[in-house]
Scaffold this motif. Sequence first.
Motif, PDB file in Angstrom:
ATOM      1  N   LEU A   1     -20.087 -27.806 -29.849  1.00 13.01           N
ATOM      2  CA  LEU A   1     -19.478 -26.653 -29.294  1.00 13.01           C
ATOM      3  C   LEU A   1     -20.667 -25.723 -28.423  1.00 13.01           C
ATOM      4  O   LEU A   1     -21.357 -25.311 -28.910  1.00 13.01           O
ATOM      5  CB  LEU A   1     -19.078 -25.538 -30.131  1.00 13.01           C
ATOM      6  CG  LEU A   1     -17.555 -25.981 -30.805  1.00 13.01           C
ATOM      7  CD1 LEU A   1     -17.414 -25.100 -31.971  1.00 13.01           C
ATOM      8  CD2 LEU A   1     -16.389 -26.072 -30.065  1.00 13.01           C
ATOM      9  N   PRO A   2     -20.547 -25.745 -27.027  1.00 10.84           N
ATOM     10  CA  PRO A   2     -21.768 -25.262 -26.009  1.00 10.84           C
ATOM     11  C   PRO A   2     -21.897 -23.818 -26.244  1.00 10.84           C
ATOM     12  O   PRO A   2     -20.790 -23.132 -26.956  1.00 10.84           O
ATOM     13  CB  PRO A   2     -21.136 -25.715 -24.681  1.00 10.84           C
ATOM     14  CG  PRO A   2     -20.268 -26.898 -24.752  1.00 10.84           C
ATOM     15  CD  PRO A   2     -19.736 -26.509 -26.224  1.00 10.84           C
ATOM     16  N   ASP A   3     -22.616 -23.384 -25.574  1.00 16.42           N
ATOM     17  CA  ASP A   3     -22.844 -21.900 -25.702  1.00 16.42           C
ATOM     18  C   ASP A   3     -21.590 -21.075 -25.388  1.00 16.42           C
ATOM     19  O   ASP A   3     -20.974 -21.583 -24.097  1.00 16.42           O
ATOM     20  CB  ASP A   3     -24.030 -21.541 -24.940  1.00 16.42           C
ATOM     21  CG  ASP A   3     -25.430 -21.784 -25.601  1.00 16.42           C
ATOM     22  OD1 ASP A   3     -25.296 -21.967 -26.665  1.00 16.42           O
ATOM     23  OD2 ASP A   3     -26.554 -22.051 -24.961  1.00 16.42           O
ATOM     24  N   LYS A   4     -21.272 -19.999 -25.697  1.00 16.28           N
ATOM     25  CA  LYS A   4     -20.063 -19.196 -25.542  1.00 16.28           C
ATOM     26  C   LYS A   4     -18.733 -19.894 -25.623  1.00 16.28           C
ATOM     27  O   LYS A   4     -17.743 -19.504 -25.145  1.00 16.28           O
ATOM     28  CB  LYS A   4     -20.255 -18.696 -24.095  1.00 16.28           C
ATOM     29  CG  LYS A   4     -21.557 -17.606 -24.163  1.00 16.28           C
ATOM     30  CD  LYS A   4     -21.417 -17.095 -22.495  1.00 16.28           C
ATOM     31  CE  LYS A   4     -22.872 -16.123 -22.157  1.00 16.28           C
ATOM     32  NZ  LYS A   4     -22.794 -15.966 -20.952  1.00 16.28           N
ATOM     33  N   VAL A   5     -18.756 -21.007 -25.896  1.00 14.48           N
ATOM     34  CA  VAL A   5     -17.438 -21.736 -26.318  1.00 14.48           C
ATOM     35  C   VAL A   5     -17.250 -21.790 -27.804  1.00 14.48           C
ATOM     36  O   VAL A   5     -17.831 -22.315 -28.606  1.00 14.48           O
ATOM     37  CB  VAL A   5     -17.475 -23.328 -25.909  1.00 14.48           C
ATOM     38  CG1 VAL A   5     -16.418 -24.079 -26.226  1.00 14.48           C
ATOM     39  CG2 VAL A   5     -17.702 -23.388 -24.331  1.00 14.48           C
ATOM     40  N   ALA A   6     -15.868 -21.165 -28.269  1.00 14.84           N
ATOM     41  CA  ALA A   6     -15.577 -21.111 -29.722  1.00 14.84           C
ATOM     42  C   ALA A   6     -14.739 -21.990 -30.284  1.00 14.84           C
ATOM     43  O   ALA A   6     -14.413 -21.762 -31.462  1.00 14.84           O
ATOM     44  CB  ALA A   6     -15.060 -19.644 -29.766  1.00 14.84           C
ATOM     45  N   LEU A   7     -14.177 -22.958 -29.327  1.00 18.24           N
ATOM     46  CA  LEU A   7     -12.920 -23.602 -29.661  1.00 18.24           C
ATOM     47  C   LEU A   7     -13.118 -25.057 -29.036  1.00 18.24           C
ATOM     48  O   LEU A   7     -13.551 -25.074 -27.980  1.00 18.24           O
ATOM     49  CB  LEU A   7     -11.558 -23.140 -29.450  1.00 18.24           C
ATOM     50  CG  LEU A   7     -10.387 -23.625 -30.075  1.00 18.24           C
ATOM     51  CD1 LEU A   7      -9.422 -22.282 -30.172  1.00 18.24           C
ATOM     52  CD2 LEU A   7      -9.737 -24.745 -29.262  1.00 18.24           C
ATOM     53  N   ALA A   8     -12.726 -26.323 -29.816  1.00 20.29           N
ATOM     54  CA  ALA A   8     -12.710 -27.437 -29.201  1.00 20.29           C
ATOM     55  C   ALA A   8     -11.432 -27.899 -29.660  1.00 20.29           C
ATOM     56  O   ALA A   8     -11.101 -27.769 -30.841  1.00 20.29           O
ATOM     57  CB  ALA A   8     -13.879 -28.246 -29.615  1.00 20.29           C
ATOM     58  N   ALA A   9     -10.689 -28.853 -28.741  1.00 19.35           N
ATOM     59  CA  ALA A   9      -9.615 -29.545 -29.168  1.00 19.35           C
ATOM     60  C   ALA A   9      -9.240 -30.519 -27.854  1.00 19.35           C
ATOM     61  O   ALA A   9      -9.716 -30.223 -26.814  1.00 19.35           O
ATOM     62  CB  ALA A   9      -8.364 -28.344 -29.108  1.00 19.35           C
ATOM     63  N   PRO A  10      -8.365 -31.689 -28.075  1.00 13.47           N
ATOM     64  CA  PRO A  10      -8.170 -32.506 -26.987  1.00 13.47           C
ATOM     65  C   PRO A  10      -7.097 -31.593 -26.121  1.00 13.47           C
ATOM     66  O   PRO A  10      -6.197 -30.804 -26.293  1.00 13.47           O
ATOM     67  CB  PRO A  10      -7.042 -33.562 -27.750  1.00 13.47           C
ATOM     68  CG  PRO A  10      -7.776 -33.425 -29.118  1.00 13.47           C
ATOM     69  CD  PRO A  10      -7.850 -31.863 -29.640  1.00 13.47           C
TER      70      PRO A  10
END
Length: 359
Positions: A196-205
């Motif tokens: 999860l890169p900086d300032k990114v709080a969520l990952a999903a397809p």
Amino acid sequence: MPMHHPLRRFFLLTLLLPFYLSTAAHSSTRRTGDDRQHPLPEFREAPQFYNSKSCPPPVRVSSPHSLCHSIFTIHVAMTLDVAYLRGSVAAIFSVLQHSSCPETIQFHFIASSSISFLNSTIRSTFPSLSFQIYPFDESRVSGLISTSIRKALDRPLNYARSYLPLLLPDCVHKVVYLDSDLVLVDDIARLASTPLPDKVALAAPEYCNANFTAYFTPTFWSNPALSVTFEGRKACYFNTGVMVMDLDKWRVSGFTGQIEEWMELRKRMRIYELGSLPPFLLVFAGRIAAVDHRWNQHGLGGDNYRGLCRNLHPGPVSLLHWSGKGKPWVRIDARRPCPLDALWAPYDLLRKPFYIDDA
């Protein structure tokens, strides 16, 4: 060993499916509890799964304060209720079965009722499972929920995922959230390791070929003060049933409050129709880290109206997700299963009058 060859196993499952259908249908109605609408299910004990030699030490949680004793722990969050418990148990079973380090997984369950029953059921089904159950106060969100296109989408517990950063201990920094209508066929550690890169709080397809405008009403798109929300963002649809969440970034940015603000606006203006998904899209679409589509082969439950059978999307599969109206256990009990429901059936631990132990 020939009996464990994938093709032979598939043929065996096909032959046993009629027998499975009859026993599942019989057992699903044999016991009722305080909740007359949903029978209290009973499950047989799952096999014990152990870490491989290369794994870090197993999780040993004696109290909520020891939840985060190891940086190697994989944290998994799910909701629990009686209505979907059969699906939740199958999902847990699939996670453990395909994990190379099952003893390093810590489960976090959110429940709003029947907590004593849910706790004893999970404990008896998975005696060695490391887990905690967190009570969810439905009154916090019930006043914000607007009627959507399907009653099941309006359950307060369906919105609990928005509150995970507030419900889980502060020492839990990253969590994999999973819906109850899915099974994994791959190691969850691969999903949990999503960067999860900086300032990114969520990952999903992400599914950028989907018609994104359809998730919001003409009232939303015709109002410049609202439609400007997505200006400068490459907003794509994503399914909230499988997410990797950075809870620290979420807490700092106050995303729960932002989701609540959109829900409050929805009470005054009909800017969307579909339950808890649109507020997530409003806050996060175009601002998430992408995950390979193999980690959410969603839509296997059909649409939100009829729940018709569907095929897999092209490409490899790590997670099968019966999002939509049709749930595999319901169709199996009704003796109207879809072909892909046979892939869910091996993870069903519902106690039946008779069953064949694959072991």
